[in-house]
Design an enzyme around this catalytic site. Structure first.
Site, PDB file in Angstrom:
ATOM      1  N   GLU A 157      13.978   4.560   3.633  1.00 47.65           N
ATOM      2  CA  GLU A 157      13.692   4.202   2.202  1.00 47.65           C
ATOM      3  C   GLU A 157      12.708   4.979   1.451  1.00 47.65           C
ATOM      4  OE1 GLU A 157      12.896  -0.016   2.489  1.00 47.65           O
ATOM      5  OE2 GLU A 157      14.930  -0.566   2.860  1.00 47.65           O
ATOM      6  N   CYS A 174       4.115  -1.529  -0.486  1.00 47.61           N
ATOM      7  CA  CYS A 174       3.867  -0.993   0.840  1.00 47.61           C
ATOM      8  C   CYS A 174       4.206  -2.010   1.776  1.00 47.61           C
ATOM      9  CB  CYS A 174       2.147  -0.581   0.591  1.00 47.61           C
ATOM     10  SG  CYS A 174       1.953   0.802  -0.341  1.00 47.61           S
TER      11      CYS A 174
HETATM   12  N1  SAH Z   1       1.717   4.275   8.542  1.00 49.60           N
HETATM   13  C1  SAH Z   1       0.698   4.480   7.664  1.00 49.60           C
HETATM   14  C2  SAH Z   1       1.329   4.803   6.161  1.00 49.60           C
HETATM   15  C3  SAH Z   1       2.627   3.680   6.034  1.00 49.60           C
HETATM   16  S1  SAH Z   1       2.072   2.087   5.587  1.00 49.60           S
HETATM   17  C4  SAH Z   1      -0.389   3.631   7.568  1.00 49.60           C
HETATM   18  O1  SAH Z   1      -0.310   2.551   8.304  1.00 49.60           O
HETATM   19  O2  SAH Z   1      -1.363   3.713   6.897  1.00 49.60           O
HETATM   20  C5  SAH Z   1       1.097   2.422   4.153  1.00 49.60           C
HETATM   21  C6  SAH Z   1       0.285   1.157   4.007  1.00 49.60           C
HETATM   22  O3  SAH Z   1       0.875  -0.231   3.516  1.00 49.60           O
HETATM   23  C7  SAH Z   1      -0.664   1.030   4.724  1.00 49.60           C
HETATM   24  O4  SAH Z   1      -2.026   0.911   4.382  1.00 49.60           O
HETATM   25  C8  SAH Z   1      -0.343  -0.042   5.384  1.00 49.60           C
HETATM   26  O5  SAH Z   1      -1.260  -0.864   6.088  1.00 49.60           O
HETATM   27  C9  SAH Z   1       0.164  -1.347   4.079  1.00 49.60           C
HETATM   28  N2  SAH Z   1       1.053  -2.210   4.258  1.00 49.60           N
HETATM   29  C10 SAH Z   1       1.689  -2.596   5.523  1.00 49.60           C
HETATM   30  N3  SAH Z   1       2.208  -3.638   5.238  1.00 49.60           N
HETATM   31  C11 SAH Z   1       1.867  -4.292   3.942  1.00 49.60           C
HETATM   32  C12 SAH Z   1       2.123  -5.435   3.334  1.00 49.60           C
HETATM   33  N4  SAH Z   1       3.171  -6.435   4.011  1.00 49.60           N
HETATM   34  N5  SAH Z   1       1.415  -5.683   2.288  1.00 49.60           N
HETATM   35  C13 SAH Z   1       0.734  -4.713   1.809  1.00 49.60           C
HETATM   36  N6  SAH Z   1       0.509  -3.507   2.229  1.00 49.60           N
HETATM   37  C14 SAH Z   1       1.039  -3.274   3.412  1.00 49.60           C
END
Ligand code: SAH
Ligand code: SF4
Length: 345
Positions: A85, A335
């Protein structure tokens, strides 16, 4: 599109090297979506090129559009049938940002993240990572969307530093002046905290923004939320960040998803402030408080009042702190919600 592959294919087909310039301009400057649309290429060459060096490494299965049109999520099929995605967001009327993926799934397993609930299937290739941006530029052109797509965040599915080489090569493709020509300062890479790669990233890409997904500032809590913390605990992360700052002198963004009753209490904000103080000048450290997007997990979003209280505590200590508005919820493209549904794959 992999420029090296296209150039090799031209050579193999006995076509002159200057054809690459025509293809490059069509692909990157005019955002065409296939060799077929490049009319200056001989018809026979178009088909032969598609055979040897396919124009795109991914194709659209479907695009969902939010009711206000500010968020769009694409389901993209890779050549081996796997699906990822990718999200297109419009944070302001004329500017577009894309949130791209680096892996199919993710092995880190953060407890609140939809991608983390899947395991890792495979890394994307540099071409597949960069093609998400090409795809969205082509999409914007087809749909007649105004404005420029000139911001890229590596915040989709996957952990970019778990496939560092692929991520690095994709960054070169994105920022190549003769390619997609995205300004380095308009690109951000988000990591869950693979400490040695943070330092390497500072050395290799001192102009590109770094975001660290922190979520907690005590080892006990962080290990629970982000299991990778066992391998790279907070003290190690702090050391890596200090080195990163010495190398780049650039602002670092800390992502902190606020989870009700878990990491949003005053003592959690105090722990965060203490940890940040050990790293560097407040002017270089920016905390992004993220409203939790509901996933199929037991976590719950923080109440607005608690989020504001948390933000105030961090700001009173002299650090920048913003509460991030999440675009894309309507298409489950915010995210952490990026997950490929069984029925879609
Ligand atoms: N793997 C990397 C990049 C992808 S995740 C990382 O973890 O940084 C991108 C962002 O979305 C990260 O900061 C992650 O913690 C956040 N994220 C993950 N799940 C989420 C959710 N359910 N609600 C809001 N942000 C979330
Ligand atoms: Fe992987 Fe990032 Fe999700 Fe954690 S938050 S599981 S590192 S994609």
């Amino acid at each position: 599109m992999d420029p090296a592959k296209v150039r090799a294919a031209l050579k193999e087909l006995g076509l002159p090297a200057w054809r690459w310039d025509q293809i490059r301009r069509a692909a990157y400057d005019q955002a065409v979506s296939s060799y077929e649309e490049i009319s200056v290429l001989p018809a026979a060459a178009r088909a032969a090129l598609e055979e040897k060096a396919p124009f795109w490494s991914l194709t659209e299965r479907r695009v969902e559009v939010s009711p206000d049109g500010r968020a769009r999520k694409a389901l993209l099929v890779l050549r081996d049938g796997k699906v990822v995605e990718s999200v297109l967001l419009r944070p302001s009327p004329t500017r577009w940002t894309t949130c791209i993926s680096t892996q199919v799934g993710c092995a880190i397993g953060c407890t609140f993240c939809a991608t983390g609930l899947m395991s890792l299937t495979r890394n994307l290739t540099p071409e597949e990572i960069a093609d998400q941006v090409l795809f969205w530029r082509g999409y914007m052109r087809r749909e007649g969307l105004e404005g420029r797509l000139d911001n890229v965040v590596y915040m989709g599915m996957g952990e970019p530093f778990a496939c560092y080489e692929q991520t690095a090569e994709s960054l070169r493709l994105l920022t190549d002046q003769k390619g997609l020509a995205i300004g380095a300062r308009h690109v951000s890479v988000s990591t869950s905290g693979i400490a040695p790669k943070i330092v390497q990233f500072g050395r290799d890409f001192p102009q590109i923004n770094l975001a660290l997904s922190l979520h907690a500032a005590t080892d006990e809590l962080r290990t629970r939320l982000v299991p990778l913390n066992k391998a790279y605990p907070l003290a190690k992360l702090a050391e890596a960040l200090k080195e990163y700052l010495a190398l780049t002198n650039r602002k670092v963004f800390f992502e902190y998803v606020l989870l009700k009753g878990e990491n949003d209490r005053p003592q959690d904000a105090e722990a965060l402030v203490r940890w940040l103080r050990g790293i560097g000048r407040p002017a270089l450290l920016h905390v992004n408080l993220i409203v939790f997007n509901q996933t199929d997990t037991p976590h719950r979003p923080t109440d607005e009042a608690d989020a504001r209280r948390f933000q105030a505590l961090v700001m009173d200590a002299g650090f920048k702190a913003t509460v991030r508005q999440n675009l894309g919820r309507d298409v489950e493209g915010a995210c952490g919600q990026l997950v490929v549904l069984e029925k879609a794959a």
